[in-house]
Design a protein around this motif. Structure first.
Motif, PDB file in Angstrom:
ATOM      1  N   ASP A  35      44.806  -8.768 -74.469  1.00  0.00           N
ATOM      2  CA  ASP A  35      44.892  -9.840 -73.476  1.00  0.00           C
ATOM      3  C   ASP A  35      44.643  -9.242 -72.104  1.00  0.00           C
ATOM      4  O   ASP A  35      44.681  -8.021 -71.928  1.00  0.00           O
ATOM      5  CB  ASP A  35      46.266 -10.504 -73.528  1.00  0.00           C
ATOM      6  N   THR A  36      44.380 -10.080 -71.129  1.00  0.00           N
ATOM      7  CA  THR A  36      44.177  -9.606 -69.761  1.00  0.00           C
ATOM      8  C   THR A  36      45.216 -10.247 -68.854  1.00  0.00           C
ATOM      9  O   THR A  36      45.655 -11.371 -69.089  1.00  0.00           O
ATOM     10  CB  THR A  36      42.770  -9.960 -69.248  1.00  0.00           C
ATOM     11  N   LYS A  37      45.594  -9.520 -67.838  1.00  0.00           N
ATOM     12  CA  LYS A  37      46.543 -10.031 -66.847  1.00  0.00           C
ATOM     13  C   LYS A  37      45.943  -9.804 -65.466  1.00  0.00           C
ATOM     14  O   LYS A  37      45.556  -8.689 -65.122  1.00  0.00           O
ATOM     15  CB  LYS A  37      47.888  -9.319 -66.967  1.00  0.00           C
ATOM     16  N   THR A  38      45.852 -10.887 -64.705  1.00  0.00           N
ATOM     17  CA  THR A  38      45.241 -10.810 -63.391  1.00  0.00           C
ATOM     18  C   THR A  38      46.247 -11.213 -62.331  1.00  0.00           C
ATOM     19  O   THR A  38      46.939 -12.221 -62.481  1.00  0.00           O
ATOM     20  CB  THR A  38      44.015 -11.752 -63.305  1.00  0.00           C
ATOM     21  N   THR A 102      47.238 -18.601 -63.340  1.00  0.00           N
ATOM     22  CA  THR A 102      45.897 -18.694 -63.908  1.00  0.00           C
ATOM     23  C   THR A 102      45.965 -19.244 -65.317  1.00  0.00           C
ATOM     24  O   THR A 102      46.794 -18.825 -66.116  1.00  0.00           O
ATOM     25  CB  THR A 102      45.227 -17.307 -63.942  1.00  0.00           C
ATOM     26  N   LYS A 103      45.081 -20.183 -65.595  1.00  0.00           N
ATOM     27  CA  LYS A 103      44.939 -20.704 -66.948  1.00  0.00           C
ATOM     28  C   LYS A 103      43.448 -20.736 -67.266  1.00  0.00           C
ATOM     29  O   LYS A 103      42.704 -21.556 -66.722  1.00  0.00           O
ATOM     30  CB  LYS A 103      45.553 -22.101 -67.057  1.00  0.00           C
ATOM     31  N   ASP A 104      43.032 -19.819 -68.131  1.00  0.00           N
ATOM     32  CA  ASP A 104      41.613 -19.654 -68.463  1.00  0.00           C
ATOM     33  C   ASP A 104      40.816 -19.391 -67.175  1.00  0.00           C
ATOM     34  O   ASP A 104      41.103 -18.442 -66.476  1.00  0.00           O
ATOM     35  CB  ASP A 104      41.092 -20.881 -69.221  1.00  0.00           C
ATOM     36  N   ASP A 105      39.875 -20.280 -66.852  1.00  0.00           N
ATOM     37  CA  ASP A 105      39.054 -20.078 -65.657  1.00  0.00           C
ATOM     38  C   ASP A 105      39.539 -20.915 -64.477  1.00  0.00           C
ATOM     39  O   ASP A 105      38.800 -21.152 -63.524  1.00  0.00           O
ATOM     40  CB  ASP A 105      37.586 -20.410 -65.961  1.00  0.00           C
ATOM     41  N   THR A 106      40.796 -21.352 -64.550  1.00  0.00           N
ATOM     42  CA  THR A 106      41.343 -22.240 -63.522  1.00  0.00           C
ATOM     43  C   THR A 106      42.515 -21.583 -62.812  1.00  0.00           C
ATOM     44  O   THR A 106      43.370 -20.967 -63.447  1.00  0.00           O
ATOM     45  CB  THR A 106      41.807 -23.576 -64.144  1.00  0.00           C
ATOM     46  N   LYS A 184      37.322 -19.048 -58.918  1.00  0.00           N
ATOM     47  CA  LYS A 184      37.754 -19.887 -60.039  1.00  0.00           C
ATOM     48  C   LYS A 184      37.841 -21.342 -59.598  1.00  0.00           C
ATOM     49  O   LYS A 184      37.875 -21.648 -58.398  1.00  0.00           O
ATOM     50  CB  LYS A 184      39.126 -19.437 -60.551  1.00  0.00           C
TER      51      LYS A 184
END
Length: 200
Positions: A35-38, A102-106, A184
């Protein structure tokens, strides 16, 4: 005779086991990311830099009739043509790290409620139309008239929906800025309670 079928079953089992292990080991990668965390510190820093962003400006023009009451002397009167404005804003310095997600690209940003951050008389475009019996009381008369006009501007701005207009303008002005910063799609949300910062 029984040993031959048994040997065949053992060979088949070893073959299937070998294929199964090969597929598992083939796709196994100890460095693969699950998974990624931004984090969005840049978004928070940019919003803090913007501070209170003004999003709605209502301009008013009013004719004010002011009178001071005296027991024995004639009542001083004044008629003023007053212009003023009220400004709706959102204080971006109140946005915290937990308000940005962040949720997906949003990118979802929970903003503080709009505020009536400023209202005042524009003395440059206001004038005294007429005074009567003012004499020594003219300054007190005018101060009372301007003070009353300023309170009227504040109440008129709230009654005419400056806070709701500020909220709408945030989507037109602030949303594109945040989308440009974050790269985004941005969704703006607000607190459930209404707030009003009263200028002093």
């Amino acid at each position: 005779m029984l040993r031959r079928p048994l040997n065949i079953l053992i060979v088949l089992f070893i073959a299937f086991a070998s294929i199964f292990l090969w597929e598992k080991l083939h796709s196994f990668n100890p460095f693969r990311m699950e998974d990624t965390k931004t984090t969005h510190n840049i978004v928070l820093k940019e919003m803090s830099a913007l501070g209170k962003i003004e999003l709605a400006n209502f301009t008013f023009r009013d004719v004010v009739e002011q009178e001071l009451k005296f027991t024995y002397l004639p009542n001083p009167k004044a008629v003023l043509i007053v212009q003023g404005n009220a400004i709706g804003c959102i204080d971006l310095t109140k946005v915290r790290a937990e308000d940005v997600a962040t949720k997906d690209d949003t990118l979802v940003v929970h903003l503080p409620d709009p505020e009536l951050c400023h209202y005042s008389i524009d003395h440059q475009h206001s004038r005294i139309y007429d005074t009567q019996y003012a004499f020594m009381n003219e300054q007190a008369l005018l101060n009372e008239a301007y003070s009353s006009a300023q309170e009227k501007i504040k109440q008129s701005a709230l009654d005419m929906g400056i806070l709701e207009q500020t909220r709408k303008n945030a989507n037109l002005v602030l949303k594109p800025i945040l989308e440009n910063i974050s790269g985004k799609k941005v969704v703006l949300k607000y607190q459930l309670r209404a707030t009003l910062d009263r200028p002093k």
